[in-house]
Design an enzyme around this catalytic site. Sequence first.
Site, mmCIF file in Angstrom:
data_model
loop_
_atom_site.group_PDB
_atom_site.id
_atom_site.type_symbol
_atom_site.label_atom_id
_atom_site.label_comp_id
_atom_site.label_asym_id
_atom_site.label_seq_id
_atom_site.Cartn_x
_atom_site.Cartn_y
_atom_site.Cartn_z
ATOM 1 N N SER A 186 20.504 76.858 -24.386
ATOM 2 C CA SER A 186 19.375 77.787 -24.288
ATOM 3 C C SER A 186 19.837 79.165 -24.732
ATOM 4 C CB SER A 186 18.882 77.841 -22.834
ATOM 5 O OG SER A 186 17.961 78.889 -22.635
ATOM 6 N N TYR A 238 20.478 79.561 -13.678
ATOM 7 C CA TYR A 238 20.179 78.920 -14.957
ATOM 8 C C TYR A 238 21.156 79.429 -16.013
ATOM 9 C CZ TYR A 238 17.345 77.083 -18.814
ATOM 10 O OH TYR A 238 16.898 76.396 -19.924
#
Length: 257
Positions: A152, A165
């Site tokens: 990501s 995250y």
Amino acid sequence: MTATAGPLRDTVALVTGASSGIGAATARALAAQGAAVALLGRRRERLEELAGELRGEGGTASVVAADITDRSRAAEAVEAVVSELGRLDTVVNNAGTMGVGPVEDSPLDEWERMIEINVRGLLYVTHAALPHLLRAAESSPRGVADLVNISSTAGRVARPGTAVYNLTKFGVNGFTEALRQEVVRKRVRVSVVEPGTVDTELSSHLRDGAREAVERQVEGLELLRPEDIADAVSYIVTRDRRVAVNEILVRASDQTW
């Protein structure tokens, strides 16, 4: 291009998190390049539906329903794919989840789930698949095998509200690069794709409050589509063996972070 005529013909690809979003789009893209595709995920009904679609287009598809956060089940899933399809040339570690919110009031269960799926699941599948990828690199007419990890932009840019995250995705990036260096001379290419904002189910799984915060953040952006990330994966794994694309960062065109 027919499903059997592409550059990946006579190879087998495994895609985790294949029941929707980036995983499903990637499975379609690899099948279109000629690979037999193993669909790994928890939602068997969706996997079967996608497998039927791929077979209807002339491709070969296998369904393995398993929770990759269970070490033994992840290993069994990989072995089931090799047993059914005969080999394993490409692995796309796509399964992942996201939780957002300030550290001080985030539920620990949410953190644990991210670590289980984004880190442990990826590690378990990789560990089980790597011996097969090494063998495939030796025997494949293409002379190469591929492991692609979906990370990501959160693996590059830390932001308030995404600390854990970020932790998982920075970890994926570091693991990918270290493993790449370990196997680079064994003709297993290890790559990472870092998507920005993609129109998938990921944000729909967020808890109330967090979901609305994410929706406000991306309001007005033209989000990437899962097919955009699938294109990046397909590009990586269809290169000639002399070419290794180690990293692709794909942002929405007006995304700033």
